[in-house]
Design a protein around this motif. Structure first.
Motif, mmCIF file in Angstrom:
data_model
loop_
_atom_site.group_PDB
_atom_site.id
_atom_site.type_symbol
_atom_site.label_atom_id
_atom_site.label_comp_id
_atom_site.label_asym_id
_atom_site.label_seq_id
_atom_site.Cartn_x
_atom_site.Cartn_y
_atom_site.Cartn_z
ATOM 1 N N TRP A 132 -0.049 7.022 -6.380
ATOM 2 C CA TRP A 132 -1.204 7.912 -6.465
ATOM 3 C C TRP A 132 -0.781 9.368 -6.291
ATOM 4 O O TRP A 132 -1.289 10.252 -6.982
ATOM 5 C CB TRP A 132 -2.241 7.536 -5.403
ATOM 6 C CG TRP A 132 -2.997 6.273 -5.727
ATOM 7 C CD1 TRP A 132 -3.377 5.828 -6.961
ATOM 8 C CD2 TRP A 132 -3.438 5.291 -4.801
ATOM 9 N NE1 TRP A 132 -4.025 4.634 -6.857
ATOM 10 C CE2 TRP A 132 -4.088 4.274 -5.547
ATOM 11 C CE3 TRP A 132 -3.364 5.156 -3.421
ATOM 12 C CZ2 TRP A 132 -4.652 3.154 -4.946
ATOM 13 C CZ3 TRP A 132 -3.927 4.040 -2.831
ATOM 14 C CH2 TRP A 132 -4.564 3.053 -3.577
ATOM 15 N N GLN A 133 0.138 9.630 -5.371
ATOM 16 C CA GLN A 133 0.585 10.999 -5.153
ATOM 17 C C GLN A 133 1.221 11.565 -6.420
ATOM 18 O O GLN A 133 0.941 12.708 -6.805
ATOM 19 C CB GLN A 133 1.576 11.039 -3.982
ATOM 20 C CG GLN A 133 1.978 12.450 -3.579
ATOM 21 C CD GLN A 133 3.253 12.932 -4.269
ATOM 22 O OE1 GLN A 133 4.160 12.144 -4.537
ATOM 23 N NE2 GLN A 133 3.313 14.212 -4.568
ATOM 24 N N LYS A 134 2.040 10.790 -7.078
ATOM 25 C CA LYS A 134 2.689 11.258 -8.302
ATOM 26 C C LYS A 134 1.675 11.416 -9.438
ATOM 27 O O LYS A 134 1.711 12.387 -10.192
ATOM 28 C CB LYS A 134 3.806 10.294 -8.711
ATOM 29 C CG LYS A 134 4.990 10.285 -7.762
ATOM 30 C CD LYS A 134 5.587 11.681 -7.600
ATOM 31 C CE LYS A 134 6.757 11.699 -6.633
ATOM 32 N NZ LYS A 134 7.204 13.077 -6.331
ATOM 33 N N ASP A 135 0.777 10.438 -9.570
ATOM 34 C CA ASP A 135 -0.228 10.506 -10.646
ATOM 35 C C ASP A 135 -1.155 11.704 -10.479
ATOM 36 O O ASP A 135 -1.520 12.364 -11.458
ATOM 37 C CB ASP A 135 -1.061 9.217 -10.675
ATOM 38 C CG ASP A 135 -0.280 8.024 -11.207
ATOM 39 O OD1 ASP A 135 0.832 8.224 -11.730
ATOM 40 O OD2 ASP A 135 -0.784 6.885 -11.087
ATOM 41 N N MET B 173 0.807 -1.209 0.000
ATOM 42 C CA MET B 173 0.000 0.000 0.000
ATOM 43 C C MET B 173 0.848 1.270 0.000
ATOM 44 O O MET B 173 0.439 2.288 -0.545
ATOM 45 C CB MET B 173 -0.956 -0.001 1.199
ATOM 46 C CG MET B 173 -2.059 -1.045 1.110
ATOM 47 S SD MET B 173 -3.028 -0.934 -0.413
ATOM 48 C CE MET B 173 -3.710 0.704 -0.291
ATOM 49 N N ARG B 174 2.030 1.222 0.604
ATOM 50 C CA ARG B 174 2.855 2.437 0.563
ATOM 51 C C ARG B 174 3.333 2.700 -0.863
ATOM 52 O O ARG B 174 3.451 3.859 -1.279
ATOM 53 C CB ARG B 174 4.001 2.356 1.558
ATOM 54 C CG ARG B 174 5.194 1.541 1.164
ATOM 55 C CD ARG B 174 6.189 1.443 2.299
ATOM 56 N NE ARG B 174 7.383 0.731 1.878
ATOM 57 C CZ ARG B 174 8.202 0.106 2.718
ATOM 58 N NH1 ARG B 174 7.943 0.087 4.016
ATOM 59 N NH2 ARG B 174 9.280 -0.504 2.261
ATOM 60 N N ALA B 175 3.576 1.635 -1.625
ATOM 61 C CA ALA B 175 3.939 1.828 -3.030
ATOM 62 C C ALA B 175 2.772 2.434 -3.802
ATOM 63 O O ALA B 175 2.968 3.306 -4.666
ATOM 64 C CB ALA B 175 4.355 0.496 -3.651
ATOM 65 N N GLU B 176 1.553 2.012 -3.465
ATOM 66 C CA GLU B 176 0.375 2.577 -4.138
ATOM 67 C C GLU B 176 0.161 4.034 -3.745
ATOM 68 O O GLU B 176 -0.182 4.864 -4.596
ATOM 69 C CB GLU B 176 -0.861 1.731 -3.815
ATOM 70 C CG GLU B 176 -0.818 0.336 -4.427
ATOM 71 C CD GLU B 176 -2.163 -0.341 -4.434
ATOM 72 O OE1 GLU B 176 -3.184 0.357 -4.290
ATOM 73 O OE2 GLU B 176 -2.205 -1.570 -4.597
ATOM 74 N N LEU B 177 0.362 4.354 -2.472
ATOM 75 C CA LEU B 177 0.232 5.753 -2.052
ATOM 76 C C LEU B 177 1.205 6.637 -2.810
ATOM 77 O O LEU B 177 0.851 7.735 -3.267
ATOM 78 C CB LEU B 177 0.481 5.883 -0.546
ATOM 79 C CG LEU B 177 -0.655 5.524 0.394
ATOM 80 C CD1 LEU B 177 -0.183 5.603 1.833
ATOM 81 C CD2 LEU B 177 -1.858 6.435 0.185
ATOM 82 N N PHE C 190 1.128 15.523 -0.502
ATOM 83 C CA PHE C 190 0.737 14.609 0.568
ATOM 84 C C PHE C 190 1.581 14.940 1.800
ATOM 85 O O PHE C 190 2.799 15.094 1.700
ATOM 86 C CB PHE C 190 0.988 13.148 0.190
ATOM 87 C CG PHE C 190 -0.056 12.499 -0.680
ATOM 88 C CD1 PHE C 190 -0.857 13.244 -1.524
ATOM 89 C CD2 PHE C 190 -0.222 11.117 -0.670
ATOM 90 C CE1 PHE C 190 -1.810 12.639 -2.346
ATOM 91 C CE2 PHE C 190 -1.169 10.496 -1.476
ATOM 92 C CZ PHE C 190 -1.962 11.261 -2.309
ATOM 93 N N VAL C 191 0.927 15.026 2.956
ATOM 94 C CA VAL C 191 1.630 15.165 4.234
ATOM 95 C C VAL C 191 1.201 13.990 5.104
ATOM 96 O O VAL C 191 0.020 13.860 5.436
ATOM 97 C CB VAL C 191 1.323 16.495 4.936
ATOM 98 C CG1 VAL C 191 2.165 16.634 6.205
ATOM 99 C CG2 VAL C 191 1.577 17.676 4.000
ATOM 100 N N HIS C 192 2.147 13.156 5.460
ATOM 101 C CA HIS C 192 1.886 11.823 6.001
ATOM 102 C C HIS C 192 2.608 11.690 7.340
ATOM 103 O O HIS C 192 3.832 11.838 7.411
ATOM 104 C CB HIS C 192 2.424 10.824 4.960
ATOM 105 C CG HIS C 192 2.375 9.384 5.327
ATOM 106 N ND1 HIS C 192 1.968 8.410 4.436
ATOM 107 C CD2 HIS C 192 2.736 8.695 6.427
ATOM 108 C CE1 HIS C 192 2.067 7.216 4.990
ATOM 109 N NE2 HIS C 192 2.529 7.363 6.209
ATOM 110 N N MET D 254 11.290 6.769 4.840
ATOM 111 C CA MET D 254 12.372 6.771 3.858
ATOM 112 C C MET D 254 11.909 6.238 2.509
ATOM 113 O O MET D 254 12.397 6.660 1.465
ATOM 114 C CB MET D 254 13.569 5.988 4.394
ATOM 115 C CG MET D 254 14.318 6.746 5.481
ATOM 116 S SD MET D 254 15.925 6.052 5.929
ATOM 117 C CE MET D 254 15.409 4.710 6.986
ATOM 118 N N ALA D 255 10.935 5.327 2.519
ATOM 119 C CA ALA D 255 10.427 4.772 1.264
ATOM 120 C C ALA D 255 9.526 5.753 0.521
ATOM 121 O O ALA D 255 9.479 5.748 -0.709
ATOM 122 C CB ALA D 255 9.664 3.478 1.543
ATOM 123 N N LEU D 256 8.825 6.612 1.256
ATOM 124 C CA LEU D 256 7.793 7.452 0.653
ATOM 125 C C LEU D 256 8.221 8.896 0.388
ATOM 126 O O LEU D 256 7.810 9.506 -0.599
ATOM 127 C CB LEU D 256 6.566 7.493 1.569
ATOM 128 C CG LEU D 256 5.680 6.258 1.607
ATOM 129 C CD1 LEU D 256 4.687 6.345 2.768
ATOM 130 C CD2 LEU D 256 4.934 6.103 0.290
#
Length: 339
Positions: A184-187, A177-181, A192-194, A203-205
């Motif tokens: 989605w943010q880029k698309d 799901m973090r990869a999907e977030l 996004f503020v997480h 570090m991944a996001l």
């Protein structure tokens, strides 16, 4: 020229009655437009309070929240141009996924056909169109998250605020799901503020990683910059993967994967070397982590590839020597605090 700020926090503070110290202490932060920002820190550091002040769910005690240079500090949540995705997802259990997504438009008086059409389009975008008629109890955690994301996006916010959105998911789904977030943010091209307590997640996001402690910002920068050049002992220890050592010049950090471990050699140690004893060996899949007791510097850690360990394995209580290149040393400012 730096990227324009979507959100700017100007001397932002939050004080609660009866508390001796502020929950958020006059912080200043610029979050670039169309970036992914993660607020990171231990429990009680002020990250969630900061997010809630951005959202309008917490009043501001001092300073200001600016959205595209407009002061939104005193505006109600619905009038800010932000949307909040809560940790619990907060879906209405009696409504279908479609009606959950469309609900805020219904409250605003948007006609049934238009609001359901927009809701269906967003559910399709997050790969949930085929489950539009299901209620939250009939959906998995990852599916509920997609519905919550679609619901947050239907008001067309300029900034999406996410309060630990992955914490309720199992580890495998969390990574998915973090990869999907991120995608989605880029698309969507949104900011996004997480908020998260997970160093790995941040570090991944993040494009911008903001480490908080005791209501203040310890460091803000790219994940690579913060990890490789921590601004304080607190940041180095909180992120993990660093050893904090001391010499005549003060304290310095050396990453665990940059510590070289060799069997103890009777030849003299290099000037920056240490003698140690192996106190723990932890298998981590592709890597092995050694815990190492030293007389001069306390307990240190070293990480090495599993393939290297297989060629030259170490054993419990083995005497070893540690060394590192001087170019891998990162000096820490004097007086920085550890957690």
């Amino acid at each position: 020229m730096s990227a324009p700020a979507a959100i700017e926090l100007v001397e932002l503070s939050k004080r609660y009655a009866g508390s001796a110290s502020p929950a958020v202490d006059a912080i200043h932060l610029k979050i670039p437009a169309a970036s992914y920002c993660c607020l990171l820190g231990p429990s009680g550091c002020g990250k969630t309070t900061t997010l809630r002040m951005m959202a309008g769910h917490e009043s501001v005690s001092g300073g200001a929240v600016l959205l595209e240079n407009r002061d939104i500090s005193d505006l109600p949540a619905a009038a800010r141009g932000t949307a909040m995705m809560f940790q619990s997802y907060a879906l209405f259990p009696h409504l279908s996924a479609l009606d959950n997504v469309a609900f805020s438009l219904k409250v605003r008086g948007v006609g049934r056909e238009e609001r359901l059409g927009r809701a269906k389009s967003l559910l399709e975008r997050v790969a949930m169109g085929h489950l539009a008629s299901r209620k939250p109890a009939e959906l998995s955690g990852g599916q509920q998250q997609r519905v919550a994301l679609a619901r947050a996006l239907i008001t067309q916010p300029k900034v999406l605020l996410l309060d630990e959105p992955l914490s309720a998911l199992d580890p495998f789904l969390r990574v998915q799901m973090r990869a999907e977030l991120r995608r989605w943010q880029k698309d969507l091209g949104l900011t996004f503020v997480h908020v998260t307590h997970s160093q790995e997640e941040a570090m991944a996001l993040a494009d911008l990683m903001v480490v908080m402690n005791n209501g203040r910002i310890e460091q803000a920068g790219s994940p690579r910059e913060v990890y490789n050049r921590p601004a304080s002992e607190f940041v180095a220890r909180f992120l993990g993967g660093h050893n904090i050592l001391e010499d005549a010049q003060g304290r310095f950090a050396v990453r665990s994967d940059q510590i070289s471990v060799q069997p103890l050699d009777p030849a003299p140690l290099a000037s920056q070397g240490l003698q140690a004893r192996v106190t723990d060996i932890e298998y981590q899949g592709s890597t092995i982590m050694l815990s190492l007791a030293t007389e001069q510097q306390g307990t240190l850690s070293a990480v090495m590839p599993e393939a290297r360990f297989a060629v030259q394995p170490f054993t419990m209580n083995q005497a070893v020597q540690l060394s590192w290149n001087t170019g891998q040393v990162h000096r820490l400012p004097a007086g920085t605090a550890s957690p």
